[in-house]
Design a protein around this motif. Structure first.
Motif, PDB file in Angstrom:
ATOM      1  N   UNK A 157       0.830  -1.214   0.000  1.00 12.73           N
ATOM      2  CA  UNK A 157       0.000   0.000   0.000  1.00 12.73           C
ATOM      3  C   UNK A 157       0.862   1.260   0.000  1.00 12.73           C
ATOM      4  N   UNK A 158       1.932   1.243   0.770  1.00  8.15           N
ATOM      5  CA  UNK A 158       2.846   2.390   0.796  1.00  8.15           C
ATOM      6  C   UNK A 158       3.445   2.595  -0.580  1.00  8.15           C
ATOM      7  N   UNK A 159       3.888   1.508  -1.223  1.00  7.80           N
ATOM      8  CA  UNK A 159       4.492   1.603  -2.553  1.00  7.80           C
ATOM      9  C   UNK A 159       3.516   2.158  -3.592  1.00  7.80           C
ATOM     10  N   UNK A 160       2.274   1.704  -3.531  1.00  7.90           N
ATOM     11  CA  UNK A 160       1.256   2.189  -4.470  1.00  7.90           C
ATOM     12  C   UNK A 160       1.007   3.679  -4.258  1.00  7.90           C
ATOM     13  N   UNK A 161       0.889   4.080  -3.012  1.00  9.04           N
ATOM     14  CA  UNK A 161       0.655   5.497  -2.701  1.00  9.04           C
ATOM     15  C   UNK A 161       1.860   6.351  -3.108  1.00  9.04           C
ATOM     16  N   UNK A 162       3.060   5.834  -2.848  1.00  7.55           N
ATOM     17  CA  UNK A 162       4.273   6.553  -3.261  1.00  7.55           C
ATOM     18  C   UNK A 162       4.306   6.763  -4.761  1.00  7.55           C
ATOM     19  N   UNK A 163       3.979   5.737  -5.513  1.00  3.38           N
ATOM     20  CA  UNK A 163       3.983   5.846  -6.976  1.00  3.38           C
ATOM     21  C   UNK A 163       2.977   6.893  -7.448  1.00  3.38           C
ATOM     22  N   UNK A 164       1.788   6.883  -6.860  1.00  2.00           N
ATOM     23  CA  UNK A 164       0.763   7.863  -7.231  1.00  2.00           C
ATOM     24  C   UNK A 164       1.217   9.284  -6.896  1.00  2.00           C
ATOM     25  N   UNK A 165       1.833   9.465  -5.734  1.00  2.00           N
ATOM     26  CA  UNK A 165       2.306  10.796  -5.334  1.00  2.00           C
ATOM     27  C   UNK A 165       3.439  11.274  -6.240  1.00  2.00           C
ATOM     28  N   UNK A 166       4.353  10.387  -6.561  1.00  2.00           N
ATOM     29  CA  UNK A 166       5.468  10.781  -7.444  1.00  2.00           C
ATOM     30  C   UNK A 166       4.969  11.156  -8.831  1.00  2.00           C
ATOM     31  N   UNK A 167       4.012  10.407  -9.329  1.00  2.00           N
ATOM     32  CA  UNK A 167       3.447  10.728 -10.633  1.00  2.00           C
ATOM     33  C   UNK A 167       2.727  12.080 -10.595  1.00  2.00           C
ATOM     34  N   UNK A 168       1.957  12.320  -9.550  1.00  2.00           N
ATOM     35  CA  UNK A 168       1.251  13.599  -9.413  1.00  2.00           C
ATOM     36  C   UNK A 168       2.236  14.749  -9.269  1.00  2.00           C
ATOM     37  N   UNK A 169       3.337  14.530  -8.566  1.00  2.00           N
ATOM     38  CA  UNK A 169       4.349  15.563  -8.391  1.00  2.00           C
ATOM     39  C   UNK A 169       5.012  15.905  -9.722  1.00  2.00           C
ATOM     40  N   UNK A 170       5.322  14.880 -10.515  1.00  2.00           N
ATOM     41  CA  UNK A 170       5.932  15.117 -11.827  1.00  2.00           C
ATOM     42  C   UNK A 170       5.000  15.899 -12.739  1.00  2.00           C
ATOM     43  N   UNK A 171       3.717  15.540 -12.727  1.00  2.00           N
ATOM     44  CA  UNK A 171       2.737  16.255 -13.550  1.00  2.00           C
ATOM     45  C   UNK A 171       2.570  17.696 -13.082  1.00  2.00           C
ATOM     46  N   UNK A 172       2.518  17.903 -11.769  1.00  2.00           N
ATOM     47  CA  UNK A 172       2.360  19.258 -11.226  1.00  2.00           C
ATOM     48  C   UNK A 172       3.582  20.115 -11.537  1.00  2.00           C
ATOM     49  N   UNK A 173       4.772  19.547 -11.416  1.00  2.00           N
ATOM     50  CA  UNK A 173       5.994  20.301 -11.701  1.00  2.00           C
ATOM     51  C   UNK A 173       6.083  20.657 -13.178  1.00  2.00           C
ATOM     52  N   UNK A 174       5.609  19.763 -14.026  1.00  2.00           N
ATOM     53  CA  UNK A 174       5.635  20.011 -15.468  1.00  2.00           C
ATOM     54  C   UNK A 174       4.683  21.147 -15.853  1.00  2.00           C
ATOM     55  N   UNK A 175       3.525  21.189 -15.220  1.00  2.00           N
ATOM     56  CA  UNK A 175       2.518  22.205 -15.540  1.00  2.00           C
ATOM     57  C   UNK A 175       2.726  23.513 -14.779  1.00  2.00           C
TER      58      UNK A 175
END
Length: 161
Positions: free
Chosen positions: A119-137
């Protein structure tokens, strides 16, 4: 005098836009802080079998402590689902990120070790993906916010003249 007032109004509108744009940086900082927390949790739970109450008591992060997130989690030694969901309400993040965090918190502290790590790994992956998208935009979003605020200020100044 009226022109000077109009110029001051436009300048203040632009400064307000800059402040709003800086609030967008807080969203990325929140995500980074949560990624750091979950990474710390993973290391301590998996590597040392540390209980959650101790993980939260020993973890330090300026942003999460500043918004009161960690103080909520440090409040008790059990019932972390309820505490986690209360603490999530203090985070400045988008709905998608909050949804992932609520899903993660629904079973926090009640799962077997391996399942909790997954569960931690899944949440980490989702947060990292959201962070990359937010930083890009982020650059375009900040520019748009500043521009809209400046235009509103100029429009208001023109109407008042």
């Amino acid at each position: 005098m009226r022109i000077a007032s109009a110029a001051v109004l436009a300048l203040l509108s632009y400064l307000f836009g800059t402040m709003l744009a800086d609030c967008e940086n807080q969203k990325i900082k929140a995500i980074d802080s949560l990624v750091d927390l979950l990474s710390y949790m993973r290391r301590r739970i998996y590597g040392e079998r540390m209980p959650l109450c101790r993980v939260f008591a020993e973890y330090r992060n300026e942003y999460l402590e500043g918004v009161g997130f960690l103080s909520v989690l440090r409040g008790q030694r059990s019932g972390f689902q309820r505490l986690w969901n209360s603490a999530i309400g203090l985070i400045n993040a988008d709905e998608e990120i909050l949804r992932e965090l609520y899903i993660f918190g629904d079973a926090l502290g009640t799962l077997e070790l391996e399942e909790q790590i997954k569960r931690i790994d899944i949440c980490l992956e989702a947060l990292r993906q959201a962070r990359d998208e937010a930083a890009k935009a982020m650059p375009q979003k900040k520019k748009s916010i500043k521009t809209v605020c400046l235009l509103i200020g100029l429009l208001t100044a023109i109407i008042l003249l």
